[in-house]
Design a protein around this motif. Structure first.
Motif, PDB file in Angstrom:
ATOM      1  N   PRO A   1       0.812  -1.220   0.000  1.00 25.29           N
ATOM      2  CA  PRO A   1       0.000   0.000   0.000  1.00 25.29           C
ATOM      3  C   PRO A   1       0.844   1.267   0.000  1.00 25.29           C
ATOM      4  CG  PRO A   1      -0.035  -1.034   2.153  1.00 25.29           C
ATOM      5  CD  PRO A   1       0.715  -1.960   1.253  1.00 25.29           C
ATOM      6  N   GLY A   2       2.064   1.173   0.486  1.00 26.78           N
ATOM      7  CA  GLY A   2       2.954   2.327   0.547  1.00 26.78           C
ATOM      8  C   GLY A   2       4.313   1.867   1.019  1.00 26.78           C
ATOM      9  N   PRO A   3       5.217   2.809   1.271  1.00 31.76           N
ATOM     10  CA  PRO A   3       6.540   2.410   1.750  1.00 31.76           C
ATOM     11  C   PRO A   3       6.451   1.700   3.107  1.00 31.76           C
ATOM     12  CG  PRO A   3       6.525   4.720   1.093  1.00 31.76           C
ATOM     13  CD  PRO A   3       5.116   4.235   1.052  1.00 31.76           C
ATOM     14  N   ILE A   4       7.279   0.698   3.293  1.00 29.93           N
ATOM     15  CA  ILE A   4       7.299  -0.076   4.541  1.00 29.93           C
ATOM     16  C   ILE A   4       8.148   0.673   5.548  1.00 29.93           C
ATOM     17  CG2 ILE A   4       8.042  -2.243   5.595  1.00 29.93           C
ATOM     18  CD1 ILE A   4       7.559  -3.573   2.869  1.00 29.93           C
ATOM     19  N   ASN A   5       7.558   0.951   6.723  1.00 34.59           N
ATOM     20  CA  ASN A   5       8.332   1.606   7.771  1.00 34.59           C
ATOM     21  C   ASN A   5       9.039   0.550   8.617  1.00 34.59           C
ATOM     22  OD1 ASN A   5       6.337   0.536   9.399  1.00 34.59           O
ATOM     23  ND2 ASN A   5       5.372   2.503   9.846  1.00 34.59           N
ATOM     24  N   GLU A   6       9.810   0.988   9.577  1.00 30.76           N
ATOM     25  CA  GLU A   6      10.616   0.078  10.387  1.00 30.76           C
ATOM     26  C   GLU A   6       9.737  -0.871  11.210  1.00 30.76           C
ATOM     27  OE1 GLU A   6      14.505   0.239  13.334  1.00 30.76           O
ATOM     28  OE2 GLU A   6      13.385   2.073  12.936  1.00 30.76           O
ATOM     29  N   GLY A   7       8.648  -0.383  11.756  1.00 32.28           N
ATOM     30  CA  GLY A   7       7.744  -1.227  12.544  1.00 32.28           C
ATOM     31  C   GLY A   7       7.129  -2.343  11.715  1.00 32.28           C
ATOM     32  N   LYS A   8       6.711  -2.004  10.511  1.00 33.95           N
ATOM     33  CA  LYS A   8       6.126  -3.012   9.617  1.00 33.95           C
ATOM     34  C   LYS A   8       7.175  -4.043   9.213  1.00 33.95           C
ATOM     35  CE  LYS A   8       2.942  -4.655   6.878  1.00 33.95           C
ATOM     36  NZ  LYS A   8       1.859  -5.457   7.395  1.00 33.95           N
ATOM     37  N   LEU A   9       8.418  -3.607   9.004  1.00 31.80           N
ATOM     38  CA  LEU A   9       9.498  -4.538   8.667  1.00 31.80           C
ATOM     39  C   LEU A   9       9.755  -5.491   9.829  1.00 31.80           C
ATOM     40  CD1 LEU A   9      11.701  -5.397   6.637  1.00 31.80           C
ATOM     41  CD2 LEU A   9      13.227  -3.818   7.811  1.00 31.80           C
ATOM     42  N   ILE A  10       9.712  -4.983  11.044  1.00 36.18           N
ATOM     43  CA  ILE A  10       9.902  -5.827  12.228  1.00 36.18           C
ATOM     44  C   ILE A  10       8.795  -6.872  12.300  1.00 36.18           C
ATOM     45  CG2 ILE A  10       9.879  -5.836  14.752  1.00 36.18           C
ATOM     46  CD1 ILE A  10      11.311  -3.106  14.612  1.00 36.18           C
ATOM     47  N   GLU A  11       7.543  -6.453  12.033  1.00 39.85           N
ATOM     48  CA  GLU A  11       6.429  -7.413  12.019  1.00 39.85           C
ATOM     49  C   GLU A  11       6.644  -8.485  10.971  1.00 39.85           C
ATOM     50  OE1 GLU A  11       2.639  -5.535  11.548  1.00 39.85           O
ATOM     51  OE2 GLU A  11       3.055  -4.057  13.101  1.00 39.85           O
ATOM     52  N   MET A  12       7.088  -8.080   9.796  1.00 40.10           N
ATOM     53  CA  MET A  12       7.339  -9.051   8.725  1.00 40.10           C
ATOM     54  C   MET A  12       8.441 -10.029   9.123  1.00 40.10           C
ATOM     55  SD  MET A  12       7.107  -6.557   5.379  1.00 40.10           S
ATOM     56  CE  MET A  12       7.482  -7.835   4.183  1.00 40.10           C
ATOM     57  N   LEU A  13       9.486  -9.518   9.765  1.00 42.87           N
ATOM     58  CA  LEU A  13      10.586 -10.383  10.218  1.00 42.87           C
ATOM     59  C   LEU A  13      10.110 -11.371  11.276  1.00 42.87           C
ATOM     60  CD1 LEU A  13      13.450  -7.744  10.396  1.00 42.87           C
ATOM     61  CD2 LEU A  13      13.380  -9.735   8.895  1.00 42.87           C
ATOM     62  N   GLU A  14       9.258 -10.900  12.197  1.00 42.56           N
ATOM     63  CA  GLU A  14       8.734 -11.791  13.238  1.00 42.56           C
ATOM     64  C   GLU A  14       7.850 -12.872  12.642  1.00 42.56           C
ATOM     65  OE1 GLU A  14       6.852  -9.081  15.919  1.00 42.56           O
ATOM     66  OE2 GLU A  14       8.723  -8.644  16.987  1.00 42.56           O
ATOM     67  N   ARG A  15       6.982 -12.494  11.688  1.00 35.29           N
ATOM     68  CA  ARG A  15       6.124 -13.497  11.034  1.00 35.29           C
ATOM     69  C   ARG A  15       6.960 -14.507  10.259  1.00 35.29           C
ATOM     70  NH1 ARG A  15       2.635 -10.722   7.224  1.00 35.29           N
ATOM     71  NH2 ARG A  15       3.509  -8.795   7.936  1.00 35.29           N
ATOM     72  N   HIS A  16       7.987 -14.019   9.607  1.00 35.03           N
ATOM     73  CA  HIS A  16       8.862 -14.910   8.842  1.00 35.03           C
ATOM     74  C   HIS A  16       9.596 -15.861   9.790  1.00 35.03           C
ATOM     75  CE1 HIS A  16      11.323 -16.170   5.504  1.00 35.03           C
ATOM     76  NE2 HIS A  16      12.408 -15.981   6.232  1.00 35.03           N
ATOM     77  N   GLY A  17      10.043 -15.355  10.934  1.00 35.87           N
ATOM     78  CA  GLY A  17      10.729 -16.193  11.922  1.00 35.87           C
ATOM     79  C   GLY A  17       9.796 -17.200  12.556  1.00 35.87           C
ATOM     80  N   ALA A  18       8.548 -16.788  12.826  1.00 39.04           N
ATOM     81  CA  ALA A  18       7.568 -17.709  13.419  1.00 39.04           C
ATOM     82  C   ALA A  18       7.206 -18.820  12.444  1.00 39.04           C
ATOM     83  CB  ALA A  18       6.325 -16.943  13.837  1.00 39.04           C
ATOM     84  N   ALA A  19       7.097 -18.489  11.175  1.00 39.39           N
ATOM     85  CA  ALA A  19       6.769 -19.506  10.170  1.00 39.39           C
ATOM     86  C   ALA A  19       7.903 -20.520  10.045  1.00 39.39           C
ATOM     87  CB  ALA A  19       6.514 -18.840   8.823  1.00 39.39           C
ATOM     88  N   LYS A  20       9.136 -20.039  10.111  1.00 38.62           N
ATOM     89  CA  LYS A  20      10.277 -20.970  10.035  1.00 38.62           C
ATOM     90  C   LYS A  20      10.364 -21.816  11.297  1.00 38.62           C
ATOM     91  CE  LYS A  20      13.382 -19.899   6.629  1.00 38.62           C
ATOM     92  NZ  LYS A  20      14.652 -20.304   6.189  1.00 38.62           N
ATOM     93  N   ALA A  21      10.034 -21.247  12.462  1.00 38.65           N
ATOM     94  CA  ALA A  21      10.101 -21.999  13.710  1.00 38.65           C
ATOM     95  C   ALA A  21       9.069 -23.114  13.722  1.00 38.65           C
ATOM     96  CB  ALA A  21       9.898 -21.067  14.902  1.00 38.65           C
ATOM     97  N   ALA A  22       7.903 -22.852  13.154  1.00 36.87           N
ATOM     98  CA  ALA A  22       6.859 -23.874  13.105  1.00 36.87           C
ATOM     99  C   ALA A  22       7.272 -25.030  12.202  1.00 36.87           C
ATOM    100  CB  ALA A  22       5.551 -23.267  12.611  1.00 36.87           C
TER     101      ALA A  22
END
Length: 128
Positions: free
Chosen positions: A81-102
Protein backbone atom coordinates in the motif's frame (compact mmCIF):
# COMPACT_ATOMS: atom_id res chain seq x y z
CA UNK A 1 43.47 -18.55 -35.02
CA UNK A 2 46.11 -16.13 -36.21
CA UNK A 3 47.24 -13.15 -34.22
CA UNK A 4 46.33 -9.69 -35.48
CA UNK A 5 48.67 -6.83 -34.81
CA UNK A 6 47.25 -3.66 -33.26
CA UNK A 7 47.86 -1.80 -36.53
CA UNK A 8 45.53 -4.17 -38.40
CA UNK A 9 42.53 -3.62 -36.11
CA UNK A 10 39.93 -1.37 -37.74
CA UNK A 11 39.04 1.90 -36.11
CA UNK A 12 36.31 1.58 -33.44
CA UNK A 13 37.22 -2.03 -32.61
CA UNK A 14 39.37 -3.39 -29.81
CA UNK A 15 41.35 -6.59 -29.49
CA UNK A 16 39.58 -8.80 -26.96
CA UNK A 17 39.50 -12.41 -26.02
CA UNK A 18 36.22 -13.96 -27.33
CA UNK A 19 35.51 -15.50 -23.91
CA UNK A 20 35.89 -12.19 -22.08
CA UNK A 21 32.84 -10.81 -23.89
CA UNK A 22 30.56 -13.35 -22.19
CA UNK A 23 32.12 -12.63 -18.82
CA UNK A 24 31.66 -8.89 -19.28
CA UNK A 25 28.02 -9.42 -20.32
CA UNK A 26 27.37 -11.54 -17.22
CA UNK A 27 28.98 -8.96 -14.95
CA UNK A 28 27.05 -6.10 -16.52
CA UNK A 29 23.82 -8.10 -16.31
CA UNK A 30 24.49 -8.86 -12.65
CA UNK A 31 25.25 -5.20 -11.94
CA UNK A 32 22.05 -4.15 -13.71
CA UNK A 33 19.99 -6.65 -11.71
CA UNK A 34 21.55 -5.42 -8.45
CA UNK A 35 20.79 -1.81 -9.42
CA UNK A 36 17.15 -2.68 -10.18
CA UNK A 37 16.87 -4.57 -6.88
CA UNK A 38 18.31 -1.61 -4.96
CA UNK A 39 15.96 0.79 -6.76
CA UNK A 40 12.88 -1.29 -5.93
CA UNK A 41 13.94 -1.63 -2.29
CA UNK A 42 14.60 2.11 -2.03
CA UNK A 43 11.07 2.79 -3.26
CA UNK A 44 9.44 0.09 -1.12
CA UNK A 45 11.25 0.83 2.17
CA UNK A 46 11.55 3.95 4.26
CA UNK A 47 15.16 4.91 5.13
CA UNK A 48 14.91 3.55 8.70
CA UNK A 49 13.60 0.19 7.46
CA UNK A 50 16.33 0.07 4.80
CA UNK A 51 18.96 0.68 7.50
CA UNK A 52 17.51 -2.10 9.65
CA UNK A 53 17.56 -4.50 6.71
CA UNK A 54 21.21 -3.59 6.04
CA UNK A 55 22.08 -4.24 9.70
CA UNK A 56 20.29 -7.57 9.50
CA UNK A 57 22.40 -8.41 6.45
CA UNK A 58 25.53 -8.06 8.59
CA UNK A 59 24.30 -10.68 11.07
CA UNK A 60 22.09 -12.97 8.98
CA UNK A 61 22.69 -12.45 5.27
CA UNK A 62 20.44 -15.35 4.21
CA UNK A 63 17.47 -14.02 6.20
CA UNK A 64 18.00 -10.51 4.82
CA UNK A 65 18.14 -11.91 1.28
CA UNK A 66 14.86 -13.80 1.82
CA UNK A 67 13.17 -10.68 3.17
CA UNK A 68 14.42 -8.61 0.24
CA UNK A 69 13.06 -11.18 -2.21
CA UNK A 70 9.66 -11.20 -0.50
CA UNK A 71 9.50 -7.38 -0.39
CA UNK A 72 10.45 -7.17 -4.07
CA UNK A 73 7.82 -9.78 -4.93
CA UNK A 74 5.15 -7.82 -3.05
CA UNK A 75 6.22 -4.61 -4.76
CA UNK A 76 6.21 -6.20 -8.22
CA UNK A 77 2.72 -7.61 -7.62
CA UNK A 78 1.49 -4.21 -6.45
CA UNK A 79 0.46 -5.52 -3.04
CA UNK A 80 2.32 -2.85 -1.05
CA UNK A 81 0.00 0.00 0.00
CA UNK A 82 2.95 2.33 0.55
CA UNK A 83 6.54 2.41 1.75
CA UNK A 84 7.30 -0.08 4.54
CA UNK A 85 8.33 1.61 7.77
CA UNK A 86 10.62 0.08 10.39
CA UNK A 87 7.74 -1.23 12.54
CA UNK A 88 6.13 -3.01 9.62
CA UNK A 89 9.50 -4.54 8.67
CA UNK A 90 9.90 -5.83 12.23
CA UNK A 91 6.43 -7.41 12.02
CA UNK A 92 7.34 -9.05 8.72
CA UNK A 93 10.59 -10.38 10.22
CA UNK A 94 8.73 -11.79 13.24
CA UNK A 95 6.12 -13.50 11.03
CA UNK A 96 8.86 -14.91 8.84
CA UNK A 97 10.73 -16.19 11.92
CA UNK A 98 7.57 -17.71 13.42
CA UNK A 99 6.77 -19.51 10.17
CA UNK A 100 10.28 -20.97 10.04
CA UNK A 101 10.10 -22.00 13.71
CA UNK A 102 6.86 -23.87 13.10
CA UNK A 103 8.43 -25.76 10.22
CA UNK A 104 11.60 -26.59 12.14
CA UNK A 105 9.83 -27.91 15.26
CA UNK A 106 11.30 -31.14 16.60
CA UNK A 107 8.92 -33.82 17.87
CA UNK A 108 10.40 -36.33 20.34
CA UNK A 109 8.65 -39.65 20.76
CA UNK A 110 9.76 -41.81 23.64
CA UNK A 111 9.63 -45.56 23.42
CA UNK A 112 7.49 -47.49 25.88
CA UNK A 113 9.05 -50.60 27.27
CA UNK A 114 7.02 -53.69 28.11
CA UNK A 115 8.31 -53.84 31.66
CA UNK A 116 7.73 -50.23 32.51
CA UNK A 117 7.04 -49.29 36.14
CA UNK A 118 3.98 -47.26 35.09
CA UNK A 119 1.98 -50.34 34.11
CA UNK A 120 -1.28 -50.89 36.02
CA UNK A 121 -0.74 -54.60 36.42
CA UNK A 122 2.61 -54.06 38.12
CA UNK A 123 2.45 -55.86 41.46
CA UNK A 124 5.56 -55.67 43.59
CA UNK A 125 4.05 -57.66 46.47
CA UNK A 126 5.72 -60.83 45.25
CA UNK A 127 9.15 -59.26 45.72
CA UNK A 128 8.74 -59.01 49.51
Amino acid sequence: MEQISPDEIPEGFTAMDPGSSKKADQQSGKATAEAQKASILDQALEPEARQRLNRLRLVKPDKAEEMEKSIIALAMQGRLPGPINEGKLIEMLERHGAAKAAVAKVNIQRKKYTFDSDDDDDNDDDLL
